[in-house]
Design a protein around this motif. Structure first.
Motif, mmCIF file in Angstrom:
data_model
loop_
_atom_site.group_PDB
_atom_site.id
_atom_site.type_symbol
_atom_site.label_atom_id
_atom_site.label_comp_id
_atom_site.label_asym_id
_atom_site.label_seq_id
_atom_site.Cartn_x
_atom_site.Cartn_y
_atom_site.Cartn_z
ATOM 1 N N VAL A 112 48.950 52.875 36.994
ATOM 2 C CA VAL A 112 48.820 51.483 37.422
ATOM 3 C C VAL A 112 50.212 50.968 37.755
ATOM 4 N N VAL A 113 50.387 50.443 38.963
ATOM 5 C CA VAL A 113 51.710 49.985 39.411
ATOM 6 C C VAL A 113 51.699 48.469 39.563
ATOM 7 N N ARG A 114 52.663 47.815 38.916
ATOM 8 C CA ARG A 114 52.885 46.375 39.069
ATOM 9 C C ARG A 114 54.307 46.138 39.559
ATOM 10 N N ASP A 115 54.581 44.911 40.000
ATOM 11 C CA ASP A 115 55.921 44.607 40.493
ATOM 12 C C ASP A 115 56.962 44.645 39.386
ATOM 13 N N THR A 116 56.624 44.150 38.203
ATOM 14 C CA THR A 116 57.555 44.142 37.076
ATOM 15 C C THR A 116 56.808 44.464 35.787
ATOM 16 N N TYR A 117 57.555 44.907 34.781
ATOM 17 C CA TYR A 117 56.954 45.127 33.471
ATOM 18 C C TYR A 117 56.512 43.802 32.858
ATOM 19 N N ARG A 118 57.243 42.737 33.147
ATOM 20 C CA ARG A 118 56.858 41.435 32.624
ATOM 21 C C ARG A 118 55.487 41.024 33.160
ATOM 22 N N SER A 119 55.263 41.230 34.457
ATOM 23 C CA SER A 119 53.963 40.911 35.043
ATOM 24 C C SER A 119 52.859 41.738 34.399
ATOM 25 N N ALA A 120 53.128 43.024 34.213
ATOM 26 C CA ALA A 120 52.132 43.889 33.587
ATOM 27 C C ALA A 120 51.818 43.433 32.175
ATOM 28 N N SER A 121 52.860 43.058 31.420
ATOM 29 C CA SER A 121 52.672 42.652 30.031
ATOM 30 C C SER A 121 51.922 41.333 29.918
ATOM 31 N N LYS A 122 52.234 40.382 30.792
ATOM 32 C CA LYS A 122 51.654 39.042 30.711
ATOM 33 C C LYS A 122 50.266 38.956 31.329
ATOM 34 N N SER A 123 49.906 39.893 32.169
ATOM 35 C CA SER A 123 48.647 39.777 32.895
ATOM 36 C C SER A 123 47.778 41.020 32.754
ATOM 37 N N THR A 124 48.208 42.122 33.361
ATOM 38 C CA THR A 124 47.380 43.318 33.403
ATOM 39 C C THR A 124 47.030 43.828 32.019
ATOM 40 N N LEU A 125 48.019 43.946 31.145
ATOM 41 C CA LEU A 125 47.764 44.498 29.815
ATOM 42 C C LEU A 125 46.911 43.573 28.962
ATOM 43 N N VAL A 126 47.008 42.265 29.211
ATOM 44 C CA VAL A 126 46.158 41.322 28.481
ATOM 45 C C VAL A 126 44.688 41.564 28.834
ATOM 46 N N SER A 127 44.421 41.658 30.143
ATOM 47 C CA SER A 127 43.049 41.931 30.583
ATOM 48 C C SER A 127 42.582 43.303 30.117
ATOM 49 N N TRP A 128 43.477 44.286 30.206
ATOM 50 C CA TRP A 128 43.125 45.644 29.783
ATOM 51 C C TRP A 128 42.650 45.664 28.335
ATOM 52 N N GLN A 129 43.375 44.974 27.457
ATOM 53 C CA GLN A 129 43.055 45.030 26.038
ATOM 54 C C GLN A 129 41.827 44.207 25.669
ATOM 55 N N GLU A 130 41.364 43.357 26.575
ATOM 56 C CA GLU A 130 40.098 42.683 26.320
ATOM 57 C C GLU A 130 38.951 43.692 26.319
ATOM 58 N N TRP A 131 39.098 44.760 27.090
ATOM 59 C CA TRP A 131 38.078 45.795 27.175
ATOM 60 C C TRP A 131 38.451 47.039 26.388
ATOM 61 N N LEU A 132 39.718 47.393 26.415
ATOM 62 C CA LEU A 132 40.179 48.622 25.779
ATOM 63 C C LEU A 132 41.408 48.313 24.921
ATOM 64 N N PRO A 133 41.219 47.769 23.727
ATOM 65 C CA PRO A 133 42.364 47.431 22.871
ATOM 66 C C PRO A 133 43.155 48.662 22.467
ATOM 67 N N LYS A 134 44.414 48.458 22.163
ATOM 68 C CA LYS A 134 45.261 49.589 21.788
ATOM 69 C C LYS A 134 44.764 50.261 20.512
ATOM 70 N N THR A 135 43.979 49.539 19.717
ATOM 71 C CA THR A 135 43.440 50.088 18.476
ATOM 72 C C THR A 135 42.068 50.728 18.671
ATOM 73 N N PHE A 136 41.648 50.925 19.918
ATOM 74 C CA PHE A 136 40.329 51.511 20.148
ATOM 75 C C PHE A 136 40.228 52.860 19.438
ATOM 76 N N PRO A 137 39.143 53.080 18.681
ATOM 77 C CA PRO A 137 39.018 54.326 17.897
ATOM 78 C C PRO A 137 39.190 55.577 18.745
ATOM 79 N N GLY A 138 40.032 56.480 18.242
ATOM 80 C CA GLY A 138 40.231 57.749 18.917
ATOM 81 C C GLY A 138 41.217 57.727 20.057
#
Length: 285
Positions: A112-138
């Motif tokens: 997944v490519v974003r313009d900046t890591y800040r953008s990815a952290s503030k937006s993409t990763l937030v949405s990602w973890q709504e469906w696939l949290p970093k603590t997802f089993p396994g």
């Protein structure tokens, strides 16, 4: 929810039956005599993301999600149109389309490519973890807000095969795509908020699709590979307009959601009754 596809994929209305995964019962009997590694592998094979809550924002997003054949699938829509969630669900679908290896594992690698890591952290990763949290089993999660994040999700599909979906999220931070991605083999790519990126991401990523996994592991089949992108409507002179509309790129399928507003007289606008963003926002309430 009933799946509408015969493919072994995951999800909703074609994502398939991620909810068909069995719960882990009789833990003591199942793990008897197993090593720690064997127990982890069994647990990971039984785990799967619950995507049954996801409802496609509308017919355009649904068509984009279901496109398994285009080399490039680009999705444009208004703010709040559900584009990011649709891409996350499509990413899971893409994992299920990789041919299995001799041991029944479908292993793919998406960047997944974003313009900046800040953008990815503030937006993409937030949405990602709504469906696939970093603590997802396994699953395994490495990286942080100022460097690449890699999330490996594993699960079992209804057809008996297993998947290992590796997703790496990178930010260019002003660097050229070559400098950030040099030497990284990957199956597919997702250009998130593509209007914020330079045109060189398209040929660079497009020419390198399908380099993971090794052909020798796929029992004579080719790896599944696709490049997806999402973005809001860009300026008229933006490179995205050229490759999507003015001079369509060979192999590219363009999906455009209806705008969120329509003219309602001189200088006035009203909500567009056909807007998929309205449905997406309601589905998240």
């Amino acid at each position: 929810m009933t799946a509408e596809t015969e493919k072994p994929g995951l999800g909703v209305r074609g994502v398939g039956a991620m909810s068909d995964v069995q719960s882990i019962d009789g833990v003591e009997d199942r793990f008897a005599g197993m090593s720690a590694e064997e127990m982890a592998q069994l647990y990971e094979a039984d785990a799967a993301p619950d995507v049954t809550r996801w409802v496609p924002p509308g017919p355009v997003a649904q068509a984009f999600y279901n496109d398994d054949t285009s080399r490039f699938a680009f999705h444009m829509g208004p703010v709040g149109g559900g584009k990011t969630s649709t891409c996350i669900m499509k990413r899971l679908r893409m994992a299920s389309l990789m041919p299995p290896d001799a041991e029944g594992w479908r292993k793919d690698y998406l960047v997944v490519v974003r313009d900046t890591y800040r953008s990815a952290s503030k937006s993409t990763l937030v949405s990602w973890q709504e469906w696939l949290p970093k603590t997802f089993p396994g699953s395994t999660w490495t990286g942080g807000p100022d460097r690449p994040v890699t999330h490996v999700v594993r699960g079992k599909l209804p057809d008996g095969t297993k998947f290992e979906a590796t997703t790496e999220m990178v930010g260019l931070n002003g660097d050229r795509i070559e400098a950030v991605m040099r030497g990284k083999p990957f199956s597919s790519a997702w250009v998130n908020e593509a209007a914020d990126l330079q045109r060189d991401v398209l040929p660079f990523l497009g020419q390198r699709l399908g380099r993971f996994p090794k052909l020798s592991t796929l029992q004579g089949k080719m790896p599944y590979a696709q490049m997806i992108a999402d973005f809001n409507a860009p300026d008229l002179d933006h490179w995205l307009r050229e490759v999507c509309v003015d001079k369509p790129l060979e192999g590219l399928k363009f999906y455009q959601q209806p705008s969120g507003l329509v003219r309602a007289g001189e200088g006035a606008y009203a909500p567009n009754p056909l807007a998929e963003n309205v449905k997406a926002l309601r589905s998240e309430e």
